[in-house]
Scaffold this motif. Structure first.
Motif, PDB file in Angstrom:
ATOM      1  N   LYS A 112       0.837  -1.221   0.000  1.00  0.00           N
ATOM      2  CA  LYS A 112       0.000   0.000   0.000  1.00  0.00           C
ATOM      3  C   LYS A 112       0.863   1.258   0.000  1.00  0.00           C
ATOM      4  O   LYS A 112       0.464   2.296  -0.526  1.00  0.00           O
ATOM      5  N   ILE A 113       2.036   1.155   0.616  1.00  0.00           N
ATOM      6  CA  ILE A 113       2.924   2.315   0.701  1.00  0.00           C
ATOM      7  C   ILE A 113       3.647   2.543  -0.619  1.00  0.00           C
ATOM      8  O   ILE A 113       3.727   3.666  -1.120  1.00  0.00           O
ATOM      9  N   SER A 116       1.060   2.337  -4.412  1.00  0.00           N
ATOM     10  CA  SER A 116      -0.166   3.125  -4.530  1.00  0.00           C
ATOM     11  C   SER A 116       0.181   4.591  -4.753  1.00  0.00           C
ATOM     12  O   SER A 116       1.180   5.086  -4.227  1.00  0.00           O
ATOM     13  N   ASN A 117      -0.639   5.264  -5.545  1.00  0.00           N
ATOM     14  CA  ASN A 117      -0.471   6.705  -5.698  1.00  0.00           C
ATOM     15  C   ASN A 117      -1.616   7.459  -5.036  1.00  0.00           C
ATOM     16  O   ASN A 117      -1.809   8.653  -5.234  1.00  0.00           O
ATOM     17  N   GLN A 122      -2.018   5.191   1.031  1.00  0.00           N
ATOM     18  CA  GLN A 122      -0.639   5.206   1.524  1.00  0.00           C
ATOM     19  C   GLN A 122      -0.590   5.504   3.020  1.00  0.00           C
ATOM     20  O   GLN A 122       0.170   4.879   3.756  1.00  0.00           O
ATOM     21  N   GLU A 123      -1.402   6.471   3.455  1.00  0.00           N
ATOM     22  CA  GLU A 123      -1.429   6.829   4.880  1.00  0.00           C
ATOM     23  C   GLU A 123      -1.920   5.664   5.735  1.00  0.00           C
ATOM     24  O   GLU A 123      -1.387   5.397   6.808  1.00  0.00           O
ATOM     25  N   LYS A 126       0.863   3.132   5.811  1.00  0.00           N
ATOM     26  CA  LYS A 126       1.944   3.569   6.696  1.00  0.00           C
ATOM     27  C   LYS A 126       1.579   3.323   8.161  1.00  0.00           C
ATOM     28  O   LYS A 126       2.396   2.783   8.930  1.00  0.00           O
ATOM     29  N   TYR A 168      10.318   1.959   1.737  1.00  0.00           N
ATOM     30  CA  TYR A 168       9.070   2.228   2.474  1.00  0.00           C
ATOM     31  C   TYR A 168       9.084   3.642   3.047  1.00  0.00           C
ATOM     32  O   TYR A 168       8.098   4.381   2.953  1.00  0.00           O
ATOM     33  N   TYR A 171       8.731   6.485   0.192  1.00  0.00           N
ATOM     34  CA  TYR A 171       7.397   6.695  -0.375  1.00  0.00           C
ATOM     35  C   TYR A 171       6.335   6.954   0.693  1.00  0.00           C
ATOM     36  O   TYR A 171       5.306   7.562   0.413  1.00  0.00           O
ATOM     37  N   GLY A 172       6.592   6.511   1.915  1.00  0.00           N
ATOM     38  CA  GLY A 172       5.632   6.736   2.997  1.00  0.00           C
ATOM     39  C   GLY A 172       5.910   7.978   3.806  1.00  0.00           C
ATOM     40  O   GLY A 172       5.088   8.394   4.625  1.00  0.00           O
TER      41      GLY A 172
END
Length: 219
Positions: A112-113, A116-117, A122-123, A126, A168, A171-172
């Motif tokens: 997901k982190i 995903s855009n 993403q949140e 994370k 991770y 991007y997170g």
């Protein structure tokens, strides 16, 4: 007659790295064959016809699939050196439980982190990822390793994710060391072992690989 050991894997795979760590812990020599997962080899399709996935360990012509099943197999067959699972049945069951937890949670949440855009996804990823790591950090406690004083099964299952930590975090937009300092200290301790440092991919190369995949996917 010497054992013939072949490992089919892909260099960025944390699952394949687990097998490499286990083989290195046992001091075993083997042939490594890199797989292109977009163009899988006939050998991979023959050796793992059910899932068609890496890693696959081929021991004297017989295939074993699924990374922690392979690690378990390696520990059982070559049990004369560096045992990865405890001898006590309860402790062994606990080690398998936590390795299974890592398998069922961390990889899918991490996707997901990285892949995903969508900011909201993403949140969520994370938050769930940090929660998982904190739970694992609690299980580690003040021990040097998850197996207590000795590097073992759970350590093998989790340490290979560490070379993806930089990706991770990138991007997170978070820091694993800030959130889980004991876990990062454990990672550094594991990397002092030749079996680990020689088996894990470079974190920056992993980041470049992930960036290339994201670009290809239009993320």
């Amino acid at each position: 007659m010497a054992d013939e050991i072949v490992l089919l894997s892909s260099w960025p795979s944390m699952f394949g790295m687990r097998v490499r760590v286990a083989l290195a812990e046992k001091g075993l020599k083997y042939e490594y064959r890199e797989e292109d997962l977009r163009n899988k080899s006939p050998l991979l399709l023959i050796m793992n016809p059910v899932h068609k996935k890496i890693p696959v360990l081929i021991h004297n012509g017989k295939p074993i699939s699924e990374s922690m099943i392979i690690v378990d197999y390696i520990d059982e067959v070559w049990n004369h050196k560096s045992p990865l699972l405890p001898t006590d049945p309860y402790q062994r069951a606990q080690a398998r439980f936590w390795a299974d937890y890592v398998d069922k949670k961390l990889f899918d949440i991490g996707k997901k982190i990285i892949w995903s855009n969508k900011g909201e996804e993403q949140e969520t990823g994370k938050k769930e990822f940090i929660e998982c790591l904190k739970l694992l950090e609690g299980e580690l406690g003040d021990n040097p390793y998850f197996g207590g004083e000795n590097f073992g099964f759970v350590d093998v299952s989790l340490v290979t994710f560490s070379c993806w930590f930089h990706t991770y975090e990138s991007y997170g937009n978070f820091s694993i060391e800030t959130e889980c300092p004991k876990l990062v200290a454990w990672t550094k301790r594991c990397l002092e072992k030749e079996s680990v440092s020689s088996s894990l991919a470079d974190p920056h190369k992993i980041h470049d690989f992930a960036s290339g995949v994201r670009k290809r996917l239009g993320i």
